[in-house]
Design a protein around this motif. Sequence first.
Motif, PDB file in Angstrom:
ATOM      1  N   UNK A  98      34.269  36.507  30.007  1.00  0.00           N
ATOM      2  CA  UNK A  98      34.259  35.472  28.978  1.00  0.00           C
ATOM      3  C   UNK A  98      33.487  35.973  27.770  1.00  0.00           C
ATOM      4  N   UNK A  99      34.011  35.725  26.573  1.00  0.00           N
ATOM      5  CA  UNK A  99      33.393  36.215  25.338  1.00  0.00           C
ATOM      6  C   UNK A  99      33.296  35.092  24.310  1.00  0.00           C
ATOM      7  N   UNK A 100      32.135  35.011  23.649  1.00  0.00           N
ATOM      8  CA  UNK A 100      31.947  34.146  22.483  1.00  0.00           C
ATOM      9  C   UNK A 100      31.694  35.079  21.302  1.00  0.00           C
ATOM     10  N   UNK A 101      32.623  35.120  20.357  1.00  0.00           N
ATOM     11  CA  UNK A 101      32.460  35.972  19.174  1.00  0.00           C
ATOM     12  C   UNK A 101      31.709  35.190  18.102  1.00  0.00           C
ATOM     13  N   UNK A 102      30.617  35.772  17.595  1.00  0.00           N
ATOM     14  CA  UNK A 102      29.881  35.112  16.527  1.00  0.00           C
ATOM     15  C   UNK A 102      30.068  35.812  15.184  1.00  0.00           C
ATOM     16  N   UNK A 103      30.882  36.855  15.163  1.00  0.00           N
ATOM     17  CA  UNK A 103      31.313  37.520  13.927  1.00  0.00           C
ATOM     18  C   UNK A 103      32.805  37.768  14.032  1.00  0.00           C
ATOM     19  N   UNK A 104      33.459  38.036  12.910  1.00  0.00           N
ATOM     20  CA  UNK A 104      34.879  38.352  12.971  1.00  0.00           C
ATOM     21  C   UNK A 104      35.072  39.840  13.159  1.00  0.00           C
ATOM     22  N   UNK A 105      36.233  40.225  13.645  1.00  0.00           N
ATOM     23  CA  UNK A 105      36.504  41.630  13.842  1.00  0.00           C
ATOM     24  C   UNK A 105      37.840  41.862  14.522  1.00  0.00           C
ATOM     25  N   UNK A 106      37.921  42.991  15.171  1.00  0.00           N
ATOM     26  CA  UNK A 106      39.147  43.423  15.829  1.00  0.00           C
ATOM     27  C   UNK A 106      38.744  44.217  17.064  1.00  0.00           C
ATOM     28  N   UNK A 107      39.424  43.977  18.168  1.00  0.00           N
ATOM     29  CA  UNK A 107      39.133  44.695  19.410  1.00  0.00           C
ATOM     30  C   UNK A 107      40.221  45.734  19.653  1.00  0.00           C
ATOM     31  N   UNK A 108      39.912  46.754  20.455  1.00  0.00           N
ATOM     32  CA  UNK A 108      40.932  47.756  20.787  1.00  0.00           C
ATOM     33  C   UNK A 108      41.987  47.178  21.740  1.00  0.00           C
ATOM     34  N   UNK A 109      43.090  47.887  21.897  1.00  0.00           N
ATOM     35  CA  UNK A 109      44.113  47.446  22.851  1.00  0.00           C
ATOM     36  C   UNK A 109      43.515  47.335  24.257  1.00  0.00           C
ATOM     37  N   UNK A 110      43.913  46.427  25.065  1.00  0.00           N
ATOM     38  CA  UNK A 110      45.092  45.575  24.911  1.00  0.00           C
ATOM     39  C   UNK A 110      44.814  44.273  24.164  1.00  0.00           C
ATOM     40  N   UNK A 111      43.619  44.079  23.642  1.00  0.00           N
ATOM     41  CA  UNK A 111      43.288  42.848  22.937  1.00  0.00           C
ATOM     42  C   UNK A 111      42.659  41.822  23.867  1.00  0.00           C
ATOM     43  N   UNK A 112      42.489  40.621  23.352  1.00  0.00           N
ATOM     44  CA  UNK A 112      41.863  39.538  24.112  1.00  0.00           C
ATOM     45  C   UNK A 112      42.815  38.359  24.246  1.00  0.00           C
TER      46      UNK A 112
END
Length: 139
Positions: A98-112
């Motif tokens: 489980x993830x709570x993102x507190x900044x914007x961005x981009x994750x590597x493949x395969x994504x979320x």
Amino acid sequence: MKGIVSAILASAFLTSQFGGSALAQDHILISSDWGNVTAELADNAAARALADMLPLTIEMDDHLRQEKTGGLPAALPSAPRQRPFSAGTLGLWSSADFVIYYRQGRVPPPGIVILGQVKGDVAIFDRPGKVTVKIDNAR
């Protein structure tokens, strides 16, 4: 039989006209010693499975100064993934992370898998260190 079909169609019509699916309105409360926020759950199988697990307490670590991550007690089903995320996105990295993102961005493949979106000030999590969060249905 005709009466049952009519009732189902009427119910579907009213739902579409006055509020959409029930899940689209499901909100959760995420609380910690740092503050509380609410979030609206996404409309997918993973978010429905998360809602079925509530209430939860998750020990979360800071990761890359952009997110808090913690393990769920069981894996969630798969759902479509995406790579970009915004501040406040609730996500699922692997089937039980489980993830709570507190900044914007981009994750590597395969994504979320997107589980939902925080409606409050997610900046309460923008600090180093561990935090214990409690997740429950918003009342």
